[in-house]
Write an enzyme that holds these catalytic residues in place. Structure first.
Site, PDB file in Angstrom:
ATOM      1  N   SER A   1       0.822  -1.203   0.000  1.00 36.43           N
ATOM      2  CA  SER A   1       0.000   0.000   0.000  1.00 36.43           C
ATOM      3  C   SER A   1       0.867   1.268   0.000  1.00 36.43           C
ATOM      4  CB  SER A   1      -0.961  -0.036   1.199  1.00 36.43           C
ATOM      5  OG  SER A   1      -2.005   0.888   1.036  1.00 36.43           O
TER       6      SER A   1
ATOM      7  N   ASP B   1      -5.268  -3.263  -3.219  1.00 35.21           N
ATOM      8  CA  ASP B   1      -4.342  -2.992  -2.121  1.00 35.21           C
ATOM      9  C   ASP B   1      -3.780  -4.259  -1.471  1.00 35.21           C
ATOM     10  OD1 ASP B   1      -3.476  -2.208   0.672  1.00 35.21           O
ATOM     11  OD2 ASP B   1      -4.080  -0.248  -0.094  1.00 35.21           O
TER      12      ASP B   1
END
Length: 288
Positions: free
Chosen positions: A38, A149
């Protein structure tokens, strides 16, 4: 001393990675490989490509008007515009395998329902895929796979660096337990933070929405289940209460906090005998 650096996910708290990287370099650590999830993948990719300083200058100079450039109705972050700016900073047509630092971006493959490591191909695409928070940013399609993500499955990806021929693995946890930090920020940082805080609060009055709360809970629970899989040599803990994942206006403050926490972790490692320092720098002779 050569290190493998693992940068965890946690949204805006990832700005602390910038200060941490600066402090590690100040002590004399040489970053040979980076794995990130991320926001950790974004900061890691910027560092690996030599673009981190340029990115830092941008995020710490954002003002009132700049905030509006990255919003869409009704006052939501526009992921496409944000990633366009990151692509501009990183540059085009940069492949991961050509970077001077080994780099891994961890993403979640919704097609195969598993975690994947992006270690070749387009750097920007890898950074974007690893940081595409479901419900906030659009998924990224690579080789017909739907990628989102990496924090959906792995918030602190230590496994990709376990086989590196480095002296230490240093990992950054952006979901560390809450604690009160005592530190002093420069007057300039305090002033900037106060202005942006007032603007952000007026624009985002309902920040604690079910979506935001669900994202934070999901990441927290997943991390607690997976954190025991691998243990780094040194862990830098960023308390989750320093900022919410969506507090992207707090860059100047979080960068400074990152420096403080990195220094604290290094001093603890020295007391434990993991490393030796002299006059604020690593001593020759590497590990104890």
């Amino acid at each position: 001393m050569k290190i493998s650096l693992v940068l965890g996910g946690g949204g805006a708290r990832g700005y602390a990675h910038i200060g941490i990287i600066e402090e590690l370099k100040k002590y004399g650590f040489e970053i040979k490989s980076i794995a990130g999830t991320s926001m950790g993948a974004v900061i890691g990719g910027l560092e690996a490509s030599g673009s981190l300083e340029k990115y830092k200058k941008w995020v710490t100079s954002l003002d009132f008007l700049d905030i509006f450039k990255f919003l869409k109705s009704p006052f939501k972050l526009d992921g496409n515009k944000i990633f366009e700016k990151i692509r501009e900073i990183v540059g085009k047509n940069i492949n991961i395998e050509d970077l001077p630092i080994k780099y891994t971006a961890v993403a979640t493959d919704l097609t195969k329902k598993r975690e994947i490591w992006l270690q070749r191909g387009d750097l920007f695409k890898a950074m974007q895929a690893s940081s595409s928070i479901p419900g906030v940013f659009d998924p990224v399609i690579i080789n017909k796979r739907i990628l989102v993500d990496g924090g959906v499955l792995n918030l602190m990806p230590i496994a990709p660096v376990m086989s590196d021929l480095t002296d230490l693995i240093i990992a950054v946890d952006l979901y560390a337990p809450e604690r009160e930090l005592e530190f002093k920020l420069s007057k300039e940082v305090v002033k900037t933070q106060k202005i942006l805080e007032d603007i952000w609060s007026s624009l985002f009055k309902e920040k604690e929405t079910p979506v935001n709360m669900s994202i934070d809970l999901m990441m927290d629970v997943i991390y607690r289940y997976r954190k025991a899989e691998y243990v780094p040599d040194i862990q830098i803990d960023v308390p989750r209460n320093v900022a919410q994942w969506y507090d992207f206006h707090k860059a100047p403050m979080l960068i400074e906090i990152g420096k403080i926490l990195a220094k604290e972790a290094i001093e603890k490692a020295e007391k434990k005998g993991i490393i030796k320092c002299e006059n604020g720098n690593l001593k020759k002779g590497d590990l104890v």
